[in-house]
Design a protein around this motif. Structure first.
Motif, PDB file in Angstrom:
ATOM      1  N   TYR A   5       0.858  -1.187   0.000  1.00 22.82           N
ATOM      2  CA  TYR A   5       0.000   0.000   0.000  1.00 22.82           C
ATOM      3  C   TYR A   5       0.887   1.227   0.000  1.00 22.82           C
ATOM      4  O   TYR A   5       1.861   1.286   0.753  1.00 22.82           O
ATOM      5  CB  TYR A   5      -0.907  -0.003   1.234  1.00 22.82           C
ATOM      6  N   GLU A   6       0.530   2.192  -0.830  1.00 23.69           N
ATOM      7  CA  GLU A   6       1.364   3.389  -0.929  1.00 23.69           C
ATOM      8  C   GLU A   6       0.506   4.642  -1.003  1.00 23.69           C
ATOM      9  O   GLU A   6      -0.346   4.780  -1.882  1.00 23.69           O
ATOM     10  CB  GLU A   6       2.262   3.298  -2.160  1.00 23.69           C
ATOM     11  N   TRP A   7       0.749   5.554  -0.054  1.00 28.32           N
ATOM     12  CA  TRP A   7       0.096   6.866  -0.034  1.00 28.32           C
ATOM     13  C   TRP A   7       0.663   7.699  -1.176  1.00 28.32           C
ATOM     14  O   TRP A   7       1.888   7.784  -1.330  1.00 28.32           O
ATOM     15  CB  TRP A   7       0.351   7.539   1.316  1.00 28.32           C
ATOM     16  N   ARG A   8      -0.191   8.276  -1.969  1.00 28.29           N
ATOM     17  CA  ARG A   8       0.173   9.086  -3.134  1.00 28.29           C
ATOM     18  C   ARG A   8       1.097   8.300  -4.075  1.00 28.29           C
ATOM     19  O   ARG A   8       2.045   8.831  -4.638  1.00 28.29           O
ATOM     20  CB  ARG A   8       0.788  10.421  -2.719  1.00 28.29           C
ATOM     21  N   GLY A   9       0.782   7.025  -4.218  1.00 28.40           N
ATOM     22  CA  GLY A   9       1.571   6.153  -5.071  1.00 28.40           C
ATOM     23  C   GLY A   9       1.487   6.544  -6.536  1.00 28.40           C
ATOM     24  O   GLY A   9       0.493   7.116  -6.981  1.00 28.40           O
ATOM     25  N   ASP A  10       2.542   6.233  -7.259  1.00 27.32           N
ATOM     26  CA  ASP A  10       2.561   6.488  -8.691  1.00 27.32           C
ATOM     27  C   ASP A  10       1.491   5.617  -9.343  1.00 27.32           C
ATOM     28  O   ASP A  10       1.308   4.463  -8.963  1.00 27.32           O
ATOM     29  CB  ASP A  10       3.935   6.165  -9.267  1.00 27.32           C
ATOM     30  N   LEU A  11       0.760   6.182 -10.281  1.00 33.96           N
ATOM     31  CA  LEU A  11      -0.244   5.381 -10.961  1.00 33.96           C
ATOM     32  C   LEU A  11      -0.367   5.781 -12.413  1.00 33.96           C
ATOM     33  O   LEU A  11      -0.016   6.876 -12.817  1.00 33.96           O
ATOM     34  CB  LEU A  11      -1.597   5.423 -10.260  1.00 33.96           C
ATOM     35  N   ASP A  12      -0.860   4.846 -13.172  1.00 27.34           N
ATOM     36  CA  ASP A  12      -1.046   4.985 -14.602  1.00 27.34           C
ATOM     37  C   ASP A  12      -2.543   5.107 -14.865  1.00 27.34           C
ATOM     38  O   ASP A  12      -3.335   4.319 -14.333  1.00 27.34           O
ATOM     39  CB  ASP A  12      -0.462   3.726 -15.274  1.00 27.34           C
ATOM     40  N   ASP A  13      -2.937   6.087 -15.666  1.00 26.59           N
ATOM     41  CA  ASP A  13      -4.354   6.296 -15.963  1.00 26.59           C
ATOM     42  C   ASP A  13      -5.021   5.040 -16.513  1.00 26.59           C
ATOM     43  O   ASP A  13      -6.132   4.683 -16.109  1.00 26.59           O
ATOM     44  CB  ASP A  13      -4.535   7.441 -16.961  1.00 26.59           C
TER      45      ASP A  13
END
Length: 131
Positions: A5-13
């Motif tokens: 789990y990651e707060w403000r994790g990098d993500l792809d649309d």
């Protein structure tokens, strides 16, 4: 398999569009999630299993004491494993660290046990106006 789990994790649309389609049972859309999150959110939590996005929750806020859970979603194959509750716990910690005093959530009646029992929310009176 381990879920992280990651707060403000990098993500792809595209990955978030696919997760939403799987989790909410609709066709895959095309949204500019990252830009929207950066513009309007206090933060978000990404859950990953072996690098694949399997859970997400957005934490919107009023710029002060109130944060709001939006778009909580878990991939169908990961449900009933505590992923949703862990997402909410990480979101609550992120909001707490940002000095928010309240975390709000709206939910449909069938999600009452999840939010009240698994996540620890207290039931309150609220109102909703369809626009």
């Amino acid at each position: 398999m381990t879920i992280t789990y990651e707060w403000r994790g990098d993500l792809d649309d595209d990955a978030l569009d696919a997760l939403h389609a799987d989790g909410f049972g609709h066709p895959v859309g095309r949204s500019e999630w990252r830009a929207r999150l950066e513009r309007h959110s206090l933060g978000w939590v990404c859950a990953r299993e072996d690098g694949t996005l399997v859970g997400f929750v957005n934490v919107a806020w009023d710029g002060g004491a109130h944060a709001f859970l939006v778009d909580t979603v878990v991939a169908r194959h990961c449900r009933r494993r505590g992923v949703g509750a862990a997402l909410v716990a990480a979101a609550a910690e992120g909001a707490r660290s940002a000095r928010c005093a309240w975390l709000h959530v709206d939910f449909e009646d069938h999600l009452r046990p999840f939010h009240l029992d698994a996540c620890g929310f207290e039931e309150t009176a609220a109102g909703l106006l369809a626009l």
